[in-house]
Motif scaffolding. Sequence first.
Motif, mmCIF file in Angstrom:
data_model
loop_
_atom_site.group_PDB
_atom_site.id
_atom_site.type_symbol
_atom_site.label_atom_id
_atom_site.label_comp_id
_atom_site.label_asym_id
_atom_site.label_seq_id
_atom_site.Cartn_x
_atom_site.Cartn_y
_atom_site.Cartn_z
ATOM 1 N N GLY A 197 -35.703 24.716 -24.737
ATOM 2 C CA GLY A 197 -35.239 23.591 -25.520
ATOM 3 C C GLY A 197 -33.865 23.853 -26.126
ATOM 4 O O GLY A 197 -33.468 25.004 -26.320
ATOM 5 N N VAL A 198 -33.140 22.776 -26.436
ATOM 6 C CA VAL A 198 -31.798 22.927 -26.997
ATOM 7 C C VAL A 198 -31.816 23.096 -28.517
ATOM 8 O O VAL A 198 -30.815 23.497 -29.111
ATOM 9 N N GLU A 199 -32.947 22.803 -29.152
ATOM 10 C CA GLU A 199 -32.974 22.833 -30.622
ATOM 11 C C GLU A 199 -32.644 24.202 -31.218
ATOM 12 O O GLU A 199 -31.889 24.261 -32.211
ATOM 13 N N PRO A 200 -33.166 25.313 -30.687
ATOM 14 C CA PRO A 200 -32.770 26.609 -31.248
ATOM 15 C C PRO A 200 -31.261 26.844 -31.178
ATOM 16 O O PRO A 200 -30.666 27.353 -32.139
ATOM 17 N N ALA A 201 -30.637 26.457 -30.074
ATOM 18 C CA ALA A 201 -29.192 26.624 -29.957
ATOM 19 C C ALA A 201 -28.456 25.723 -30.944
ATOM 20 O O ALA A 201 -27.434 26.118 -31.514
ATOM 21 N N MET A 202 -28.984 24.511 -31.175
ATOM 22 C CA MET A 202 -28.359 23.615 -32.139
ATOM 23 C C MET A 202 -28.351 24.219 -33.543
ATOM 24 O O MET A 202 -27.349 24.130 -34.265
ATOM 25 N N ILE A 203 -29.455 24.851 -33.916
ATOM 26 C CA ILE A 203 -29.519 25.480 -35.236
ATOM 27 C C ILE A 203 -28.592 26.692 -35.287
ATOM 28 O O ILE A 203 -27.925 26.941 -36.304
ATOM 29 N N ASP A 204 -28.522 27.450 -34.190
ATOM 30 C CA ASP A 204 -27.570 28.560 -34.135
ATOM 31 C C ASP A 204 -26.150 28.056 -34.397
ATOM 32 O O ASP A 204 -25.403 28.647 -35.184
ATOM 33 N N LEU A 205 -25.763 26.983 -33.730
ATOM 34 C CA LEU A 205 -24.414 26.448 -33.867
ATOM 35 C C LEU A 205 -24.153 25.971 -35.292
ATOM 36 O O LEU A 205 -23.055 26.134 -35.825
ATOM 37 N N ALA A 206 -25.165 25.365 -35.911
ATOM 38 C CA ALA A 206 -24.998 24.832 -37.267
ATOM 39 C C ALA A 206 -24.940 25.920 -38.327
ATOM 40 O O ALA A 206 -24.390 25.708 -39.408
ATOM 41 N N THR A 207 -25.515 27.080 -38.023
ATOM 42 C CA THR A 207 -25.572 28.156 -39.016
ATOM 43 C C THR A 207 -24.661 29.330 -38.682
ATOM 44 O O THR A 207 -24.666 30.342 -39.395
ATOM 45 N N GLY A 208 -23.901 29.213 -37.587
ATOM 46 C CA GLY A 208 -22.939 30.250 -37.249
ATOM 47 C C GLY A 208 -23.510 31.462 -36.563
ATOM 48 O O GLY A 208 -22.917 32.540 -36.617
ATOM 49 N N VAL A 209 -24.638 31.304 -35.886
ATOM 50 C CA VAL A 209 -25.255 32.409 -35.150
ATOM 51 C C VAL A 209 -24.797 32.352 -33.697
ATOM 52 O O VAL A 209 -24.901 31.296 -33.058
#
Length: 439
Positions: free
Chosen positions: A314-326
Amino acid sequence: MPPSQSDPQNRPDALLLMGDLVVLARQGRLITEARRRGLAPLAVVSLDTDLDRLAELRADASHPLSGLAEVVQVADAQVATVAPAVQPLLRRYHVRGVISVGEVFVEPVGVLADTLGLPGTGSKAALICRNKLLQRTAAPAYAPSWQTVPADERAGFTLPAERLPAVVKPAGRFYSSGVRMVHDQEELTAALAALAPHEIALVESRVVGPEFSVEALVQGGEVLWSGVTGKESNESGGSFFTEVEHTSPAELDEASRTALVEANREVLRSVGVRDGITHAEYRLTEDGVVLMEVAARLPGDAITFLWELATGEGVEPAMIDLATGVPTSHPQPRRRARQHFVDHPHGRLVDVTAEDAEVSWIVRDDRWPVLTPLDPQAPAALRGVLVGRRVGDLLDAQVDSGHRSASLIVDVPLDESIEGATKTFTDQVRVIVDPHPTG
């Protein structure tokens, strides 16, 4: 200022999600993934969200929305409205990331992330991505031929016959709302008259060629993953541009795929997108790639589900990474998936049935199915049927996305054509209507 406001250590970490019930329910994994990471999921919704209905879903422990820690409703999605409304949340939580789950909150999310010093699309990109006129101005090399028509000039605006057919677009809308193809002067005048005086009216050349969207994950201004989705609309049967099919990844040659991905990379650079997921729509013409629009948010319909089935993640984990700078990444496709909207008879909706698949009433129940990725070489499969209307709704012409009724999700091995499977499984789905409703 109390210590709890000045010291992030005294506040729980949180992820701020902006989007209405319909998109929060669709991307429920953002909520469960945030919880898994120890982030309290906070939501900002507009008046389009029924707070009583949302409260019912939050009380259901089996629903992803039950994981929301707090919800704030705002009168509109203007920065001047949203910024004051979120201040109480900022005092109680250490917000680590801000994500626009739907289109309407793209601009306040971009501004708020900048204000808080967080990763995000950037204020400039957020503003440009909400306005097609600014997109054509920022990336003229990929724009169709276009001009704006002020409200006081619309009644008398004309085009030479050789420039027809043309397309009329309201610059600030989304989901194909208000987009009309016009074939003669009478239709052009009527389409312009249908737009509100405050809307920016674009009159563009009719761009001929297959349509695609390019989904991208961007971090630090660099595109780290791209996927090309093939699109079909109902434009051949009339004056509308309602999307009726998405295929991820698109079935096209490598040269065309590369041209689309590189054009998208240049458009995102021109717009100035810094961090986040983007969704841009293009036409592939004899003269090259032409931009239709670019959005600084995740794609609509079931495209995120298609990419999950195609890539296995799923793309959601990557979306959270992008939003939090991971630092993050996403895999390349290993299967091909499609969402196909079925034709429906006209009348009041009675039921939708399928022979060998679960039917999910996503609007009625505010719940999307869980579609587990299959082994790359697993046989073609009908993964589910989605109904985007309610029993009793009147089904007629599919003028825009809100007029569609049911769709099916299919996936196949990457080296197989998906056309045969689509036809076979479409024949198993029935949309049942009352053709002679009373009242």
